[in-house]
Design a protein around this motif. Structure first.
Motif, mmCIF file in Angstrom:
data_model
loop_
_atom_site.group_PDB
_atom_site.id
_atom_site.type_symbol
_atom_site.label_atom_id
_atom_site.label_comp_id
_atom_site.label_asym_id
_atom_site.label_seq_id
_atom_site.Cartn_x
_atom_site.Cartn_y
_atom_site.Cartn_z
ATOM 1 N N MET A 45 3.307 89.130 30.486
ATOM 2 C CA MET A 45 3.881 90.359 29.749
ATOM 3 C C MET A 45 4.759 90.765 30.415
ATOM 4 S SD MET A 45 3.688 92.166 27.776
ATOM 5 C CE MET A 45 2.409 90.912 27.340
ATOM 6 N N THR A 46 5.984 90.810 30.126
ATOM 7 C CA THR A 46 7.296 91.418 30.223
ATOM 8 C C THR A 46 7.244 92.640 30.212
ATOM 9 O OG1 THR A 46 8.023 90.090 28.677
ATOM 10 C CG2 THR A 46 8.666 89.522 30.449
ATOM 11 N N MET A 47 8.868 93.609 30.290
ATOM 12 C CA MET A 47 8.694 94.873 30.152
ATOM 13 C C MET A 47 7.974 95.083 28.554
ATOM 14 S SD MET A 47 9.508 97.297 31.013
ATOM 15 C CE MET A 47 8.427 98.024 30.340
ATOM 16 N N ALA A 48 6.960 95.896 28.746
ATOM 17 C CA ALA A 48 6.198 96.838 27.015
ATOM 18 C C ALA A 48 5.625 98.138 27.114
ATOM 19 C CB ALA A 48 4.847 95.558 27.259
ATOM 20 N N ALA A 49 6.490 99.170 27.049
ATOM 21 C CA ALA A 49 5.642 100.526 27.031
ATOM 22 C C ALA A 49 4.237 100.858 26.343
ATOM 23 C CB ALA A 49 6.322 101.751 26.480
ATOM 24 N N GLU A 50 3.862 101.874 26.626
ATOM 25 C CA GLU A 50 2.539 101.948 24.995
ATOM 26 C C GLU A 50 3.559 102.766 24.082
ATOM 27 O OE1 GLU A 50 -0.684 101.956 25.742
ATOM 28 O OE2 GLU A 50 -0.370 101.311 28.329
ATOM 29 N N PRO A 51 2.505 102.493 22.923
ATOM 30 C CA PRO A 51 1.259 101.598 23.162
ATOM 31 C C PRO A 51 1.118 100.600 23.272
ATOM 32 C CG PRO A 51 1.448 102.482 21.160
ATOM 33 C CD PRO A 51 2.997 102.847 21.640
ATOM 34 N N ARG A 52 2.534 100.182 22.784
ATOM 35 C CA ARG A 52 2.155 98.828 22.828
ATOM 36 C C ARG A 52 1.435 97.445 23.954
ATOM 37 N NH1 ARG A 52 7.853 95.579 22.179
ATOM 38 N NH2 ARG A 52 8.136 96.978 21.182
ATOM 39 N N ALA A 53 1.727 98.679 25.616
ATOM 40 C CA ALA A 53 1.062 97.958 26.537
ATOM 41 C C ALA A 53 -0.310 97.565 25.857
ATOM 42 C CB ALA A 53 1.438 98.570 27.282
ATOM 43 N N SER A 54 -1.174 98.605 26.299
ATOM 44 C CA SER A 54 -2.600 98.923 24.852
ATOM 45 C C SER A 54 -2.997 97.589 24.680
ATOM 46 C CB SER A 54 -2.989 99.810 25.235
ATOM 47 O OG SER A 54 -2.687 101.251 25.930
ATOM 48 N N PHE A 55 -1.873 97.602 23.602
ATOM 49 C CA PHE A 55 -2.393 96.547 22.378
ATOM 50 C C PHE A 55 -2.629 95.290 23.328
ATOM 51 C CE2 PHE A 55 -0.228 93.467 19.589
ATOM 52 C CZ PHE A 55 -1.189 92.786 19.195
#
Lengths: 230, 472
Positions: free
Chosen positions: B391-401
């Protein structure tokens, strides 16, 4: 089971008060445990040397042979690629003269191959006999590319060890050279482990170089070092 | 044999106090007592200090000898010169084990004092941990004799990892780090000077412990190699991985030796040779000890059958990084079979790469089940033995997805899945913690994840070779 001739060779060295077996005796010891060694005979006269060379087949190598004789090449005690009777007789005289007159000379088949490997054993004071496989000859000293396993171990383990040196691709097939007989190499490693376990008097073993002739690994030099007697 | 130490039912705290150091922290005798009480030790606690009548609501005894009941374990928190008399009290009382925390023994040149202490213990049949140790924590049973500030943590998450360290300070750090990383522990023992009990004794005991499945060890040297090797052999029989970080690789390795082999194979390489024989996983970094133990603990039932890895990421860049790391650590990244490629093609955007590494692209977020479907397809392919998700850069809510997709895939998969989360975790405040909470091993770099996969594969190969040997 202890190999009786191995025990006898070790006893003889102890009786002489030497810590190392001669090259010839070292090879007899490791050969008894499955390490393929070059054909060779001892000679104590130029005539015997010529006779041995004829039996082994030309070209041959002559080497001065005595216990605890290290750095034979540097001391000029090795003559390579001798093609005929005259060359063998002359080399014999030269080597015995350098060694002070009285000595034995080894007459060996001249094993030729591009690849040089090393097999060895060192008895670690804590963990016991470590059997080592790596690049041999000059590269052993320069590249220090080895893998070790505590004895005893099985063939599968030994076969896996072969792949773990950095230079493993040299075992081939590579650049027109056939793949090395890996089973022979692995069996030799297993054998060195057994040798070390059967004979705790042995402190260190070098089988170096093991030259790969075609596909066959053949040890052309060996050294068995005994532990200091208690 | 070590039950009266690690599973003590009654503990005397000799030198217990309420004193503070000049910086305001508890003195050791105060800390050890407080930790014991606060972590819920259920047996009898006997503070011993002639100057106090009561400590933490418990009657304080003037001497060990005055304690009315049986004492399994004595924690000696007095300075080195006072330890001898305290040990004599232990002998008179019939104590089963003692932890000697003080330094000032063999490590400081006072070998004779240490010898005298141990001879008193030995003649009374008392097993001794230390001296010069931070003690131990038996997490599973809430038994602790410990002065490490790691005990300031409110609680120790239970699990199946036992940590054995010769250094107390480093051991406490490793336990603390391991807990922060989501690891669960059964036990931590710091052996210190090993005047009596050695790492081999502790290993021998813990290997047989039903609550321990993985042992992580930090070693400086081994005092009783035969016993150590016997314990490692037993660990192999039980299929409990032993992971070791041993210092000393930098020491000049040359021996005084007559052969090339002897000159090349120094004591550190002999240790390597021993590890190879017994399947000990030797890691080459102190931090890796804890992360490998956690990964092993979570994936012990899903070891990869070989060294073939499937790589799934939403960035072409990190796909390349992961592939390079696989090459570096001797793992293969084979092209996936055509059926699997078809399955992935149906699940990902048109510009995705489907051969392996699999790049699902950033557009995958528009495909609600695209990530799960892809991971499942890769996991189910016969071409791979394990899967690394990156996983590269992912902020919420996508990170949780994404994290949810990873966790679900990991639960469903029979093959090991390890995650490398390279992006900022502070922006993945819900997603990132989800991984450890679901026992999905996670690293902050491709290298960490790939190297861990290699360790798992190596251990599986060791177990297989072991089984073959038993058959023949």
């Amino acid at each position: 089971m202890r190999d009786l001739s191995t025990a006898a060779l070790i006893e003889a060295a102890r009786a002489r008060g030497t810590r190392a077996l001669s090259e010839h005796d070292s090879k007899r010891v490791v050969a008894a445990y499955g390490v393929p060694v070059c054909r060779e005979m001892l000679a104590v006269s130029p005539e015997m040397a010529v006779e041995a060379a004829t039996e082994i087949g030309y070209p041959v190598v002559l080497k001065g042979c005595a216990p605890e004789l290290a750095h034979k090449s540097e001391a000029g005690l090795v003559a390579l690629g001798l093609d005929d009777e005259g060359a063998v007789a002359a080399a014999y005289e030269e080597i015995t003269e350098r060694m002070g007159g009285t000595c034995e000379v080894l007459v060996q088949e001249m094993v030729q191959g591009e690849r040089e490997l090393l097999l060895g054993m060192v008895r670690d004071p804590q963990f016991g006999p470590c059997v080592t496989f790596g690049l041999g000859g000059l590269f052993a000293e320069v590249l220090d590319d080895t893998v070790s396993c505590l004895a005893p171990f099985a063939m599968t383990e030994a076969l896996a060890m072969l792949d773990e040196i950095r230079a493993a691709p040299i075992l081939g097939p590579v650049r027109g050279l056939p793949p090395v007989d890996r089973k022979a190499l692995a069996a030799a490693l297993v054998g060195l482990g057994r040798l070390a376990l059967d004979h705790p008097e042995i402190a260190e073993i070098d089988v170096n170089p093991v030259i790969v002739k075609g596909a066959q690994p053949i040890a052309v030099d060996a050294l068995v070092v005994l532990a200091q007697p208690d | 044999m070590l039950d009266r130490l690690l599973r003590a039912q009654s503990i005397a705290v000799v030198g217990a106090s309420k004193g503070k150091t000049p910086t305001g922290a508890d003195k050791l005798g105060a800390a050890a007592l407080r930790y014991l009480v606060e972590h819920g030790f259920e047996g009898e606690i006997y503070p011993v200090n002639p100057k106090e009548r009561e400590l933490l609501n418990r009657r304080c005894y003037a001497s060990l000898r005055d304690i009315p009941g049986k004492v399994d374990l004595a924690l000696l928190l007095v300075p080195a010169p006072a330890c001898l008399a305290a040990m004599e009290d232990c002998a008179a009382k019939g104590v089963g084990a003692a932890v000697v925390f003080a330094s000032g023994f063999a490590e400081a040149g006072e070998s004779e004092l240490q010898e005298r202490l141990i001879s008193v213990a030995r003649s009374a049949g008392i097993r001794v941990l230390g001296p010069n140790t931070n003690g131990f924590v038996n997490v599973a049973d809430n038994v602790l004799g410990c002065i490490s500030m790691v005990c300031r943590l409110e609680s120790f998450p239970r699990g199946d990892i036992a940590l054995v360290t010769q250094s107390g300070a480093l051991g406490g750090s490793m336990l603390g780090n391991g807990i922060e990383l989501g690891g669960g522990f059964s036990c931590w023992v710091a052996t210190g000077n090993e005047a009596d009990l050695t790492v081999a004794d502790i290993l021998e005991y813990l290997i047989e412990d039903d609550g321990t499945n993985v042992v992580a060890m930090f070693l400086e040297g081994i005092r009783d190699p035969d016993r150590f090797m016997r314990a490692c052999h037993r660990a192999g029989e039980l299929g409990k991985p032993v992971i070791v970080y041993k210092i000393g690789a930098s020491e000049a390795s040359a021996r005084a030796s007559a052969s090339h082999t002897g000159a090349m194979v120094g004591s550190d390489r002999a240790f390597d040779a021993m590890c190879r024989r017994y399947g000990i996983i030797r890691v080459d970094d102190a931090a890796e000890l804890v992360t490998t133990a956690i990964t092993m603990s979570w994936l012990r039932d899903k070891l990869p059958r070989g060294r073939r890895v499937g790589i799934v990421a939403s960035s072409g860049g990190i796909c390349g990084v992961a592939a390079d790391e696989c090459a570096r650590w001797g793992l293969e990244v084979p092209e996936l079979d055509p059926e699997t490629q078809d399955r992935i093609r149906a699940a990902v955007p048109p510009f995705g790469a489907v051969r392996n590494p699999v790049d699902v692209t950033q557009q995958i977020q528009s495909y609600p089940t695209g990530m799960q479907d892809t991971i499942r397809a890769v996991c189910e392919s016969d071409a791979v033995d394990g899967v690394v998700l990156l996983m590269t850069m992912a902020a919420e809510p996508r990170a949780s997805f994404y994290a949810r997709a990873f966790c679900e895939a990991a639960r469903a998969s029979e093959k090991p899945i390890i995650v490398a989360w390279a992006g900022a975790v502070s922006l993945a405040s819900e997603g990132f913690p989800m991984l450890s909470a679901n026992r999905v091993p996670n690293y902050r770099s491709a290298r960490g994840a790939v190297k861990a996969m290699r360790r798992l594969a190596d251990y599986r190969i060791f177990l297989e070779r072991r089984a073959e040997k038993c058959e023949t």
